[in-house]
Design an enzyme around this catalytic site. Structure first.
Site, PDB file in Angstrom:
ATOM      1  N   LYS A  52     -26.378 -14.747  59.615  1.00 32.09           N
ATOM      2  CA  LYS A  52     -25.568 -15.461  60.617  1.00 32.09           C
ATOM      3  C   LYS A  52     -26.048 -15.151  62.032  1.00 32.09           C
ATOM      4  O   LYS A  52     -26.169 -16.053  62.868  1.00 32.09           O
ATOM      5  CB  LYS A  52     -24.085 -15.099  60.429  1.00 32.09           C
ATOM      6  CG  LYS A  52     -23.530 -15.625  59.107  1.00 32.09           C
ATOM      7  CD  LYS A  52     -22.168 -15.055  58.746  1.00 32.09           C
ATOM      8  CE  LYS A  52     -21.840 -15.420  57.294  1.00 32.09           C
ATOM      9  NZ  LYS A  52     -20.539 -14.911  56.832  1.00 32.09           N
ATOM     10  N   GLN A  96     -16.290 -10.352  58.196  1.00 30.06           N
ATOM     11  CA  GLN A  96     -17.032 -10.526  56.941  1.00 30.06           C
ATOM     12  C   GLN A  96     -16.216  -9.974  55.772  1.00 30.06           C
ATOM     13  O   GLN A  96     -15.769  -8.831  55.797  1.00 30.06           O
ATOM     14  CB  GLN A  96     -18.386  -9.801  57.036  1.00 30.06           C
ATOM     15  CG  GLN A  96     -19.285  -9.996  55.829  1.00 30.06           C
ATOM     16  CD  GLN A  96     -19.754 -11.437  55.665  1.00 30.06           C
ATOM     17  OE1 GLN A  96     -20.034 -12.146  56.621  1.00 30.06           O
ATOM     18  NE2 GLN A  96     -19.833 -11.879  54.433  1.00 30.06           N
ATOM     19  N   ASP A 119     -14.133 -19.294  60.610  1.00 31.66           N
ATOM     20  CA  ASP A 119     -14.205 -19.312  59.143  1.00 31.66           C
ATOM     21  C   ASP A 119     -13.163 -20.268  58.548  1.00 31.66           C
ATOM     22  O   ASP A 119     -13.230 -20.610  57.369  1.00 31.66           O
ATOM     23  CB  ASP A 119     -13.978 -17.900  58.560  1.00 31.66           C
ATOM     24  CG  ASP A 119     -15.284 -17.218  58.146  1.00 31.66           C
ATOM     25  OD1 ASP A 119     -16.302 -17.926  57.979  1.00 31.66           O
ATOM     26  OD2 ASP A 119     -15.276 -15.983  57.972  1.00 31.66           O
TER      27      ASP A 119
HETATM   28  C1  BQF Z   1     -29.881 -19.063  50.398  1.00 31.12           C
HETATM   29  C2  BQF Z   1     -21.143 -15.118  50.316  1.00 31.12           C
HETATM   30  C3  BQF Z   1     -20.229 -14.478  48.194  1.00 31.12           C
HETATM   31  C4  BQF Z   1     -19.310 -13.645  48.829  1.00 31.12           C
HETATM   32  C5  BQF Z   1     -19.284 -13.554  50.199  1.00 31.12           C
HETATM   33  C6  BQF Z   1     -28.654 -18.472  52.480  1.00 31.12           C
HETATM   34  C7  BQF Z   1     -26.617 -17.183  52.396  1.00 31.12           C
HETATM   35  C8  BQF Z   1     -26.767 -17.083  51.022  1.00 31.12           C
HETATM   36  C9  BQF Z   1     -27.826 -17.695  50.371  1.00 31.12           C
HETATM   37  C10 BQF Z   1     -25.474 -16.572  53.098  1.00 31.12           C
HETATM   38  C11 BQF Z   1     -22.086 -15.853  51.155  1.00 31.12           C
HETATM   39  C12 BQF Z   1     -23.111 -16.757  50.552  1.00 31.12           C
HETATM   40  C13 BQF Z   1     -22.071 -15.643  52.532  1.00 31.12           C
HETATM   41  C14 BQF Z   1     -28.769 -18.381  51.087  1.00 31.12           C
HETATM   42  C15 BQF Z   1     -23.056 -16.284  53.471  1.00 31.12           C
HETATM   43  C16 BQF Z   1     -23.775 -17.625  51.598  1.00 31.12           C
HETATM   44  O1  BQF Z   1     -30.946 -19.280  50.986  1.00 31.12           O
HETATM   45  O2  BQF Z   1     -29.670 -19.470  49.252  1.00 31.12           O
HETATM   46  C17 BQF Z   1     -27.576 -17.884  53.121  1.00 31.12           C
HETATM   47  O3  BQF Z   1     -25.724 -15.815  54.018  1.00 31.12           O
HETATM   48  N1  BQF Z   1     -24.161 -16.835  52.736  1.00 31.12           N
HETATM   49  C18 BQF Z   1     -21.062 -14.778  53.088  1.00 31.12           C
HETATM   50  O4  BQF Z   1     -20.994 -14.593  54.304  1.00 31.12           O
HETATM   51  O5  BQF Z   1     -20.199 -14.165  52.291  1.00 31.12           O
HETATM   52  C19 BQF Z   1     -20.207 -14.285  50.945  1.00 31.12           C
HETATM   53  C20 BQF Z   1     -21.143 -15.204  48.935  1.00 31.12           C
END
Ligand code: BQF
Length: 289
Positions: A52, A96, A119
């Site tokens: 992010k 987060q 969010d």
């Molecule tokens: C990619 C998330 C589960 C629990 C909390 C790019 C992200 C992921 C994959 C990413 C996720 C999943 C995020 C890819 C944010 C998505 O290239 O496939 C980016 O950073 N995510 C989160 O903040 O909390 C989570 C999944």
């Protein structure tokens, strides 16, 4: 079969956002500023927060990462949230998730000012979403809507089966796809862990949103030929041939499903990058005109 590349779609949207940031700057306005609170040192959460922060830099946003020890009390975290609520330099912020188990996610979510809740998790934003009022949409469903729209996936009148009823993905996704808007106007079935005869239902789907949280849960026998598959899952599995020692897979058994369907989003490079870009869009919105 078409690949719904979130990576490529997100790149295009980031260029648009970067241009809007430049236009703001030319007009003498501030850069959008996103803050993120990260509690503890969970490896996956760190990866997500870093993604992010990096995305902010890419589009010309300012960002602030607030790192707090896992042992922080709920009270102290609430004080930090209040501080960010009152800081005029910050347009939007996220906490987060998940938080350590001694802290209530819900209590923290409700402490975030709805105007800075990029969010879209605050009950006020959830309620406004359900009513179709202006609000911050939750990033993953918002990103999926963008992925469908920008890849010209028709949704009107289609039967969409959402598998998984989480507050962050499945539940809002079902609401957004059922709305009278574009993308939207789907006939939505929300399936979950207690659904009987799931296969019979998914076989009727024109669009499947897989958000169950189980690796390779959706198999070829569960999908109709030509269907559109959006894979929200993200699981680390051991992979000795990769230098990190692991690789990412989704809720869909990509290798067997992909040859049967009309379009499918991969993992990685599908929904994940779209989630990040949706957060950027919300932050731009929070910065206002
Ligand atoms: C990619 C998330 C589960 C629990 C909390 C790019 C992200 C992921 C994959 C990413 C996720 C999943 C995020 C890819 C944010 C998505 O290239 O496939 C980016 O950073 N995510 C989160 O903040 O909390 C989570 C999944």
């Amino acid at each position: 079969m078409r690949i719904l590349s979130g990576k490529e779609t997100a790149e295009g949207i980031k260029l648009e956002i970067a241009a809007e940031v430049q236009a703001r700057i030319s007009a003498g306005k501030s850069k959008p500023h996103l803050a993120a609170i990260l509690v503890g040192d969970d490896g996956a959460s760190e990866t997500y927060v870093n993604a992010k922060v990096k995305a902010c830099a890419r589009v010309g946003f300012e960002s602030t990462l607030v790192r707090l020890d896992a042992s922080i009390s709920e009270e102290e975290l609430l004080a930090k949230v209040k501080e960010l609520n009152e800081d005029d330099r910050i347009h939007g912020f996220i906490v987060q998730l998940p938080l350590p188990s001694h802290i209530s996610d819900q209590k923290i979510i409700e402490a975030v000012s709805p105007e800075k809740d990029v969010d879209g998790f605050h009950p006020l934003n959830v309620g406004r979403m359900v009513l179709g009022l202006p609000c911050f949409l939750p990033a993953t469903p918002y990103g999926i809507l963008q992925l469908l729209q920008r890849n010209n996936i028709a949704t009107e009148g289609k039967h969409c089966v959402v598998v998984g009823r989480s507050h962050i993905v499945g539940s809002p996704m079902s609401i957004l796809l059922a709305r009278n808007s574009s993308p939207g106007n789907c006939t939505v079935t929300l399936a979950h862990s207690r659904t009987q005869d799931l296969k019979k239902i998914t076989l009727q789907a024109d669009i499947i949103i897989a958000a169950v949280g189980r690796p390779r849960f959706i198999t070829a026998d569960m999908v109709k030929e030509g269907a559109v598959i959006v894979d929200v899952g993200i699981h680390r599995i051991e992979d000795e041939s990769s230098k990190s020692g692991y690789r990412l897979i989704g809720d869909v058994d990509f290798d067997e499903v992909s040859s049967k369907v009309g379009a499918i989003s991969p993992v990685p490079g599908g929904v994940g990058p779209m989630t990040i870009v949706a957060l950027l869009k919300n932050t731009l919105q929070a910065a206002g005109n």
